[in-house]
Every structure is written in C-alpha cells, then in structure tokens.
Write a protein that holds these residues in place. Structure first.
Motif, PDB file in Angstrom:
ATOM      1  N   THR A   1       0.850  -1.179   0.000  1.00 43.46           N
ATOM      2  CA  THR A   1       0.000   0.000   0.000  1.00 43.46           C
ATOM      3  C   THR A   1       0.891   1.235   0.000  1.00 43.46           C
ATOM      4  O   THR A   1       2.118   1.146   0.111  1.00 43.46           O
ATOM      5  CB  THR A   1      -0.899   0.023   1.239  1.00 43.46           C
ATOM      6  N   GLU A   2       0.291   2.399  -0.083  1.00 46.87           N
ATOM      7  CA  GLU A   2       1.080   3.635  -0.033  1.00 46.87           C
ATOM      8  C   GLU A   2       1.809   3.749   1.302  1.00 46.87           C
ATOM      9  O   GLU A   2       2.977   4.150   1.358  1.00 46.87           O
ATOM     10  CB  GLU A   2       0.155   4.840  -0.242  1.00 46.87           C
ATOM     11  N   SER A   3       1.136   3.365   2.384  1.00 48.34           N
ATOM     12  CA  SER A   3       1.773   3.388   3.708  1.00 48.34           C
ATOM     13  C   SER A   3       2.926   2.388   3.766  1.00 48.34           C
ATOM     14  O   SER A   3       3.979   2.666   4.347  1.00 48.34           O
ATOM     15  CB  SER A   3       0.747   3.065   4.799  1.00 48.34           C
ATOM     16  N   GLY A   4       2.715   1.231   3.153  1.00 47.95           N
ATOM     17  CA  GLY A   4       3.772   0.225   3.124  1.00 47.95           C
ATOM     18  C   GLY A   4       4.981   0.691   2.351  1.00 47.95           C
ATOM     19  O   GLY A   4       6.134   0.445   2.753  1.00 47.95           O
ATOM     20  N   GLU A   5       4.765   1.368   1.222  1.00 46.19           N
ATOM     21  CA  GLU A   5       5.868   1.907   0.424  1.00 46.19           C
ATOM     22  C   GLU A   5       6.677   2.906   1.239  1.00 46.19           C
ATOM     23  O   GLU A   5       7.917   2.892   1.221  1.00 46.19           O
ATOM     24  CB  GLU A   5       5.333   2.571  -0.854  1.00 46.19           C
ATOM     25  N   ARG A   6       5.995   3.789   1.936  1.00 48.64           N
ATOM     26  CA  ARG A   6       6.699   4.795   2.744  1.00 48.64           C
ATOM     27  C   ARG A   6       7.505   4.142   3.860  1.00 48.64           C
ATOM     28  O   ARG A   6       8.648   4.535   4.131  1.00 48.64           O
ATOM     29  CB  ARG A   6       5.699   5.798   3.332  1.00 48.64           C
ATOM     30  N   LEU A   7       6.912   3.137   4.507  1.00 51.20           N
ATOM     31  CA  LEU A   7       7.608   2.473   5.593  1.00 51.20           C
ATOM     32  C   LEU A   7       8.850   1.741   5.092  1.00 51.20           C
ATOM     33  O   LEU A   7       9.928   1.835   5.694  1.00 51.20           O
ATOM     34  CB  LEU A   7       6.669   1.489   6.296  1.00 51.20           C
ATOM     35  N   LEU A   8       8.714   1.039   3.974  1.00 54.10           N
ATOM     36  CA  LEU A   8       9.853   0.304   3.430  1.00 54.10           C
ATOM     37  C   LEU A   8      10.981   1.251   3.036  1.00 54.10           C
ATOM     38  O   LEU A   8      12.161   0.958   3.274  1.00 54.10           O
ATOM     39  CB  LEU A   8       9.423  -0.518   2.215  1.00 54.10           C
TER      40      LEU A   8
END
Length: 295
Positions: free
Chosen positions: A61-68
C-alpha cells in the motif's frame, strides 16, 4: 498494543522486498502462517494497512511503500552497529547483503567468496542476482556489483577483477554450414540469438574497431534473457550469440564454441563493487573490500 519489535519490522521488510510470503518465510526460517500473523499484528499496532494480499500476489500500500523506504536504511545501519560491537571483540559477524547481475555474482563466487567465507565464518553472505538495476540503499543492501558504466555517480566504486569484453560466438558446425561473418554487417545474413534486457527491450549488439562504433539490430528467430542460455543455445548450433566472455570461456576452451568478429570486440572497464559514500561501512563489507583489493 505495544510498539512493533525489531523482528516485526524485519518480517515486514522481507515480505515487502520479495513480494512473497513464501520466499520471506523461507528466508526468515518461519512458517507462512506465523509470518502472516506477524504482519497482521504489525498492521494493527500501526493502525495502517501495509500490504495488499491476494491468493497469487502481494503488493505494498502507499503506507507500506513509505515504511519500506525509511526502514531499509535504518535496519541496515542497525546491523552495522551490531557488527561494529562484535568486531570490537575481534570477530566479524552479521549479514552482508550484496546485489548484482548474474554475471557479477558469478565472478564473486569464482574469486573472493570462497576465501571470504572461510576466513569470516561468523558472517552470513546474502548474494542476490537480478538483471535490473536496483536502489541498493532503499532495498536494504550493503553494496552492489555492476559494470562500471552502470554504477551511480554518487557511489564509491571498487574495481572487481580485470577488464571484460563481449564476444560473438558460434559452434563450429554452425560456422561450417553458414560461413564466418567478417564484419558486423555480415550478421544480417545469419541466425543470431538475440537478448532481451530486463527492461523488455532487445539488446542491439555493440561493436568497436579502430575507433569506429557500430550498433547492430541483429536478426534471429530465437530470443533469450539469459547469457548462460544463449551460450548453451549457440553451442547447440542454433546461431551466433553475443555474450560476456566469462560465460563462454569454458566452451571456447574445449572447442564447443568459436569466437568470431574478435577484432570488433575490444575490452572495456569491467565490474565494480559500489556502496554509498555517505554511510558507515560495516566491518563485514570492509573485510570483503580488502579481499577484493588483494585478489
């Protein structure tokens, strides 16, 4: 709920990078069901969905992309800190992750890797071979190995091995039947084994002679995306292949392949190991670099 643990974050990183629960579970040494539970608990702790899951695929997700994007460098720095603490006691430990093309990884396996593993038995060496160029910092790698021309300008580059060259090769039987090309333009009347690049484009064969550069969009009924498979296909008499010399060397030595157009295949700067110039270099990478330099 409490804050995420280091193991939770490493589990997310593994799934996010491999886009697969199965591969991540194998890497971490846990079951897929346990890994899935860990990721759902992490999402609950953070109050954000990190992954899109289907029966066939995993995406961020967009949140997952930012976290990674933020997590990779942080975990890499943490590994470096722990390695530094261990090396202060005289032993280098931890994990060293290096990304490179298949050919680059092959060179490392044939040269520095055996000595490194024997000398530093406390280090887990993770070599990832893939065709496409990746952001080694964003993907959590300590270093990459590529052709010098592909190394980003803001990286420190260490030469690996000698100069390289591509060679046009074919089987003796093929050349007996169809003749030997004398110049790149002669390839128009031959069966060429074409190469598809990771981008999806077909590679135009690039030659040079006496300062004259030629790029040829060769004809051919067979297209492959692996240099090793191209060598094997050429040895089977299916056409002329244009591959890094190191892939064809054993076949050239025993006569299964013959090099053609050698005057048009000059050497060029070879591989480099590269890493960020603005980050701490972990002891395991420093040790690997020293072995490269001595080799």
């Amino acid at each position: 709920m409490g804050k995420p643990t280091l193991n939770d974050l490493r589990a997310f990183q593994a799934v996010a990078e491999h886009r697969s629960f199965r591969r991540a579970a194998d890497l971490l040494g846990v079951s897929r069901s346990s890994l899935s539970h860990t990721l759902r608990a992490l999402e609950q702790r953070l109050g954000a969905r990190l992954l899109h899951r289907t029966t066939r695929s995993v995406s961020l997700t967009e949140s997952g992309e930012r976290l990674l994007l933020r997590l990779g460098p942080l975990l890499s720095d943490l590994e470096s800190i722990l390695e530094e603490a261990s090396s202060a006691e005289g032993k280098i430990t931890g994990k060293l992750r290096i990304n490179g093309s298949e050919g680059a990884v092959r060179v490392l396996l044939q040269t520095v890797v055996p000595t490194f593993l024997a000398r530093y038995d406390g280090v887990e060496l993770d070599l990832v071979a893939e065709g496409k160029l990746v952001d080694i910092v964003g993907q959590g790698f300590d270093a990459g190995v590529r052709l010098r021309e592909a190394v980003p300008q803001d990286m420190v580059a260490i030469p690996v091995g000698n100069a390289m060259r591509f060679l046009a090769v074919a089987s003796p039987d093929y050349l007996h039947r169809y003749g030997v090309p004398k110049a790149p333009e002669d390839l128009a009347s031959h069966q060429c084994i074409r190469q598809r690049l990771p981008s999806g484009k077909l590679y135009r064969w690039e030659f040079q002679h006496n300062g004259h550069d030629v790029a040829v969009n060769v004809p051919g009924a067979l297209t492959l995306d692996s240099s090793q498979l191209m060598v094997e296909a050429a040895a089977d008499g299916l056409g002329i292949a244009y591959v890094p010399e190191l892939y064809a060397q054993a076949y050239l030595d025993d006569g299964r392949l013959v090099a053609v157009l050698e005057a048009w295949c000059p050497p060029f700067p070879g591989l480099c190991l590269y890493y960020p110039n603005n980050r701490h270099v972990p002891p395991s990478l420093r040790a690997f670099i020293e072995l490269l330099r001595s080799a």
